[in-house]
Write a protein that holds these residues in place. Structure first.
Motif, PDB file in Angstrom:
ATOM      1  N   SER A 121      -5.085  -2.613  -4.518  1.00  0.00           N
ATOM      2  CA  SER A 121      -5.450  -1.946  -2.968  1.00  0.00           C
ATOM      3  C   SER A 121      -5.010  -0.102  -3.118  1.00  0.00           C
ATOM      4  O   SER A 121      -4.493   0.109  -4.289  1.00  0.00           O
ATOM      5  CB  SER A 121      -4.764  -2.609  -2.082  1.00  0.00           C
ATOM      6  N   THR A 122      -5.480   0.282  -2.013  1.00  0.00           N
ATOM      7  CA  THR A 122      -4.982   1.685  -2.039  1.00  0.00           C
ATOM      8  C   THR A 122      -3.458   1.837  -2.135  1.00  0.00           C
ATOM      9  O   THR A 122      -3.139   2.520  -2.801  1.00  0.00           O
ATOM     10  CB  THR A 122      -5.462   2.191  -0.713  1.00  0.00           C
ATOM     11  N   VAL A 123      -2.777   0.907  -1.285  1.00  0.00           N
ATOM     12  CA  VAL A 123      -1.344   0.935  -1.512  1.00  0.00           C
ATOM     13  C   VAL A 123      -0.908   0.458  -3.139  1.00  0.00           C
ATOM     14  O   VAL A 123       0.238   1.073  -3.541  1.00  0.00           O
ATOM     15  CB  VAL A 123      -0.552   0.135  -0.492  1.00  0.00           C
ATOM     16  N   LEU A 145      -0.367  -5.314  -2.840  1.00  0.00           N
ATOM     17  CA  LEU A 145      -0.965  -4.496  -3.887  1.00  0.00           C
ATOM     18  C   LEU A 145      -2.062  -5.079  -4.692  1.00  0.00           C
ATOM     19  O   LEU A 145      -2.801  -4.101  -5.113  1.00  0.00           O
ATOM     20  CB  LEU A 145       0.223  -4.265  -4.986  1.00  0.00           C
ATOM     21  N   CYS A 205       6.407  -4.250  -1.183  1.00  0.00           N
ATOM     22  CA  CYS A 205       5.168  -3.714  -1.780  1.00  0.00           C
ATOM     23  C   CYS A 205       5.030  -2.243  -1.032  1.00  0.00           C
ATOM     24  O   CYS A 205       3.851  -1.758  -0.767  1.00  0.00           O
ATOM     25  CB  CYS A 205       3.903  -4.831  -1.368  1.00  0.00           C
ATOM     26  N   ASP A 206       6.086  -1.679  -0.877  1.00  0.00           N
ATOM     27  CA  ASP A 206       6.312  -0.347  -0.326  1.00  0.00           C
ATOM     28  C   ASP A 206       6.599   0.578  -1.241  1.00  0.00           C
ATOM     29  O   ASP A 206       7.801   0.589  -1.853  1.00  0.00           O
ATOM     30  CB  ASP A 206       7.233  -0.650   0.835  1.00  0.00           C
ATOM     31  N   PRO A 207       5.896   1.522  -1.430  1.00  0.00           N
ATOM     32  CA  PRO A 207       5.975   2.617  -2.393  1.00  0.00           C
ATOM     33  C   PRO A 207       7.366   3.191  -2.057  1.00  0.00           C
ATOM     34  O   PRO A 207       8.008   3.932  -2.821  1.00  0.00           O
ATOM     35  CB  PRO A 207       4.777   3.655  -2.271  1.00  0.00           C
ATOM     36  N   ASP A 262      -1.048   3.683  -5.037  1.00  0.00           N
ATOM     37  CA  ASP A 262       0.022   4.544  -4.689  1.00  0.00           C
ATOM     38  C   ASP A 262       1.430   4.000  -5.279  1.00  0.00           C
ATOM     39  O   ASP A 262       1.991   4.886  -5.963  1.00  0.00           O
ATOM     40  CB  ASP A 262       0.241   4.482  -3.056  1.00  0.00           C
ATOM     41  N   PHE A 263       1.547   2.741  -5.485  1.00  0.00           N
ATOM     42  CA  PHE A 263       2.799   1.996  -5.872  1.00  0.00           C
ATOM     43  C   PHE A 263       2.894   2.183  -7.257  1.00  0.00           C
ATOM     44  O   PHE A 263       3.780   2.862  -7.825  1.00  0.00           O
ATOM     45  CB  PHE A 263       2.745   0.637  -5.356  1.00  0.00           C
TER      46      PHE A 263
END
Length: 310
Positions: A155-157, A142, A116-118, A160-161
């Motif tokens: 979510s915020t991430v 996410l 789940c990491d951009p 971004d993703f």
């Protein structure tokens, strides 16, 4: 009937090959290159998918499982290079077909495979990942999913993703996503997004199916919805007529250019009329016999999905 062209948006065949130690050319599952040889042209989204339990059983993290499954995909491409080749664009597909080969697109089902990491998306793009389901059945960092924490949106991430995916021209896939997450994607998306294997909720009320409003949002965004042949999502009589009911609802909402195939091959119990991918000509003929224009059927079977990979 003359051979048909097929472009399908979802299968779990690579994971099945890995876990059952089978090959893509010939196997005991729903999809093999032997089965797809009957098609005039063939393109397929091949998903990398696993569960936390399977990954734990292999003694690895979900991120490590991504690399294992990617290795399996690459091995199958190499072993069957006379029949199929990985593609990233419609131009690649056209070249593959000129060489008499099928086209394989790589996708990821569940962003937990990428942590789940951009920041991991750059490598996924290099690997040739065409589309990513933000969630599978699990809620993750996410978003919530349609099955777990369905009230949770991005979510915020997660936002971004999605934005990073769009920057890299990786398709956002909202199948399995919570409805709240879906609407967050619809709000921020600047490019077409897809639901690779989902049906119409107003035809069969299942949490994995899409509401009329969601279908309309995908259509307005120029995205694509892939019809799923899992008996639980088709519902009702679980036959070709019921699949046609889901198709009709999408067409009624203006989706003639936005509906595709998303069979879910090797991922579930399929309806009896479509037990494997080589049974797809039954659906093609079924629609023609019931008066659908052949251009509509051809777009469903091939052209609409091709549009979003251009």
């Amino acid at each position: 009937m003359k051979p048909i062209s097929v472009f399908d948006a979802h299968c779990d065949t690579i994971s099945r090959c890995y876990y059952l130690h089978e090959g893509l050319r010939c196997n005991t599952g729903d999809l093999s290159l032997e089965k797809t040889e009957r098609f005039a042209r063939y393109c397929q989204f091949f998903a990398l998918w696993t569960t936390k339990e399977y990954a734990d059983g292999d003694g690895c993290t979900m991120e490590e499982a991504y690399h294992t499954l990617l290795g399996c995909f690459r091995t199958q491409m190499a072993c069957n290079s006379d029949k199929i080749i990985q593609c990233r664009t419609a131009q690649d597909v056209e070249q593959a077909h000129r060489c008499g080969k099928a086209a394989a697109f790589l996708t990821v089902e569940g962003a937990e495979l990428l942590g789940c990491d951009p920041a991991r998306l750059d490598q996924a793009a290099i690997d040739g990942v065409t589309a990513i389901n933000l969630t599978w059945n699990y809620a993750n960092a996410l978003s919530g999913s349609s099955k777990e924490r369905p009230e949770r949106g991005l979510s915020t991430v997660g936002r971004d993703f999605v934005r990073k995916m769009e920057d890299l021209h990786i398709l956002v896939d909202v199948s399995h996503l919570s409805e709240a997450g879906f609407w967050d994607v619809a709000e921020i998306a600047s490019r077409p997004f897809i639901a690779s294997h989902s049906n119409a909720k107003s035809v069969w009320n299942h949490t994995r199916n899409l509401t009329n409003e969601q279908i309309t949002a995908i259509i307005e965004n120029q995205g694509v919805i892939g019809l799923n042949f899992y008996e639980g999502f088709v519902g009702g009589s679980r036959d070709l007529d019921m699949v046609r009911a889901h198709l009709d609802r999408i067409l009624e909402l203006g989706g003639a250019g936005n509906v595709a195939l998303g069979g879910d091959w090797d991922g579930c119990d399929l309806i009896g009329d479509l037990p494997a991918i080589d049974s797809l000509p039954r659906l093609y003929e079924h629609l023609l016999l019931r008066g659908y224009e052949e251009t509509v059927v051809q777009n469903l079977f091939y052209n609409n999905l091709m549009r979003v990979v251009r």
